[in-house]
Design an enzyme around this catalytic site. Sequence first.
Site, PDB file in Angstrom:
ATOM      1  N   ALA A   1      -3.653   5.684  -3.865  1.00 21.17           N
ATOM      2  CA  ALA A   1      -2.981   4.024  -4.619  1.00 21.17           C
ATOM      3  C   ALA A   1      -3.890   3.584  -5.913  1.00 21.17           C
ATOM      4  CB  ALA A   1      -4.132   3.312  -3.560  1.00 21.17           C
ATOM      5  N   GLY A   2      -4.895   4.213  -6.389  1.00 20.53           N
ATOM      6  CA  GLY A   2      -5.283   4.085  -7.666  1.00 20.53           C
ATOM      7  C   GLY A   2      -3.548   3.982  -8.911  1.00 20.53           C
TER       8      GLY A   2
ATOM      9  N   ASP B   1      -7.291   3.380   0.802  1.00 18.31           N
ATOM     10  CA  ASP B   1      -5.751   2.865   0.098  1.00 18.31           C
ATOM     11  C   ASP B   1      -6.199   1.384  -0.076  1.00 18.31           C
ATOM     12  OD1 ASP B   1      -3.113   4.862  -0.107  1.00 18.31           O
ATOM     13  OD2 ASP B   1      -4.924   5.133   1.302  1.00 18.31           O
TER      14      ASP B   1
ATOM     15  N   LYS C   1      -8.479  -3.154  -4.266  1.00 12.99           N
ATOM     16  CA  LYS C   1      -7.947  -2.767  -2.746  1.00 12.99           C
ATOM     17  C   LYS C   1      -8.080  -2.929  -2.250  1.00 12.99           C
ATOM     18  CE  LYS C   1      -7.684   2.449  -4.901  1.00 12.99           C
ATOM     19  NZ  LYS C   1      -7.822   3.747  -4.717  1.00 12.99           N
TER      20      LYS C   1
ATOM     21  N   ARG D   1       6.081   1.215   0.026  1.00  7.50           N
ATOM     22  CA  ARG D   1       4.459   2.623   0.330  1.00  7.50           C
ATOM     23  C   ARG D   1       3.987   0.927   1.373  1.00  7.50           C
ATOM     24  NH1 ARG D   1       2.645   6.891   0.144  1.00  7.50           N
ATOM     25  NH2 ARG D   1       1.442   6.882   1.858  1.00  7.50           N
TER      26      ARG D   1
ATOM     27  N   ARG E   1       1.164   9.631  -5.631  1.00 11.28           N
ATOM     28  CA  ARG E   1       0.743   9.513  -4.032  1.00 11.28           C
ATOM     29  C   ARG E   1      -1.378   9.395  -4.909  1.00 11.28           C
ATOM     30  NH1 ARG E   1       0.798  15.366  -1.336  1.00 11.28           N
ATOM     31  NH2 ARG E   1       2.771  15.141  -2.257  1.00 11.28           N
TER      32      ARG E   1
ATOM     33  N   CYS F   1      -7.797  14.777   2.135  1.00 14.28           N
ATOM     34  CA  CYS F   1      -6.844  14.047   1.196  1.00 14.28           C
ATOM     35  C   CYS F   1      -7.230  13.771  -0.463  1.00 14.28           C
ATOM     36  CB  CYS F   1      -6.888  12.702   1.425  1.00 14.28           C
ATOM     37  SG  CYS F   1      -4.986  11.973   0.686  1.00 14.28           S
TER      38      CYS F   1
ATOM     39  N   ASN G   1      -7.100   4.293   5.110  1.00 16.14           N
ATOM     40  CA  ASN G   1      -7.113   6.120   4.261  1.00 16.14           C
ATOM     41  C   ASN G   1      -6.343   7.252   5.329  1.00 16.14           C
ATOM     42  OD1 ASN G   1      -7.964   6.695   1.847  1.00 16.14           O
ATOM     43  ND2 ASN G   1      -9.213   8.217   3.209  1.00 16.14           N
ATOM     44  N   LYS G   2      -6.303   7.902   4.525  1.00  9.75           N
ATOM     45  CA  LYS G   2      -5.801   8.953   5.422  1.00  9.75           C
ATOM     46  C   LYS G   2      -5.588   8.928   6.276  1.00  9.75           C
ATOM     47  CE  LYS G   2      -2.546  10.493   3.350  1.00  9.75           C
ATOM     48  NZ  LYS G   2      -1.509  10.343   3.401  1.00  9.75           N
TER      49      LYS G   2
END
Length: 308
Positions: free
Chosen positions: A26-27, A198, A234, A67, A24, A129, A208-209
């Site tokens: 993005a990186g 994200d 991103k 994803r 989990r 997050c 994002n989350k």
Amino acid sequence: MVFKMSEMDIIKETYEKIKNMEIRGAGRIGRAAAKALKEYALKISHLNEEEFKNKMREAGNILISARPTAVSLPNVVKYVLKGLNEENPKERVIERADEFINSSLKAIENIGKFGANRIKDGDTILTHCNSEAAISVIKTAYDEGKDIKVFCTETRPRNQGYLTAKTLYDYGIDVTLIVDSAVRYFIKEIDIVVVGADAITANGCLVNKIGTSQIALIANESRVPFLTAAETYKFHPKTIVGELIEIEERSPEEVAVFEDKYKGIKIRNPAFDVTPAKYIDAIITEVGLIPPQGAWYIIEKYFGWLEK
């Protein structure tokens, strides 16, 4: 999704781990995809050039589908597979995978340095997050000797905030974990908000989350600076021509499981939300801080290699 080739095992394994959120952030997702493509390329290097290219493209498409919201996946896959169009494609794909992994880790380090400049001694930081980039900012500020405190949201329903709280606590930082709905209650104690990303759109919006946009709104109302830490990969290049980012909805079972009597209760579980640019004070990238209005510049400058 059905996988038949044993050589495809590394792609299958990475796909499943990304899909199920064992990997989990993005990186981390981007580096995992690059590593999987590299290992797969090594396994099928015995194929002729045309077969090799076809198999690599197939593998890339599988990874991208894991994803839909994480723009790091298509950006990384396209970056690595651009090597297929270069001389010695088998070697170049492997080299480009290594290049991305190394540059991604360096980006996290640089983001930490740039972001820490916005953290003052005595600040209390709110984060949401589990973002490597945001954590790097916080750790770097702490390493610089700044006396800081951090509030972490639990980040329902998967509770990624627990991971952030544990990571920062293990680092020696003063940490408080709060429920997501308590942000407005505690905002008076917060000096600055630092979250991850994200995806960043061409008009400077942040994907994002889920819950990020509410935090940004509360911070704006309370005049608390809101910053997002985002590596340049991103930024979503296709949003510059109007493409929308798909917001992933995950299984209702992540939220709750009711007994049969209540099976008719509907559950919605979006994984991400969109924060408008007007609520973002700055985007922390590995090349420096930019205003959200400068997102198009990043896309224009750094995404020339992203071809259809």
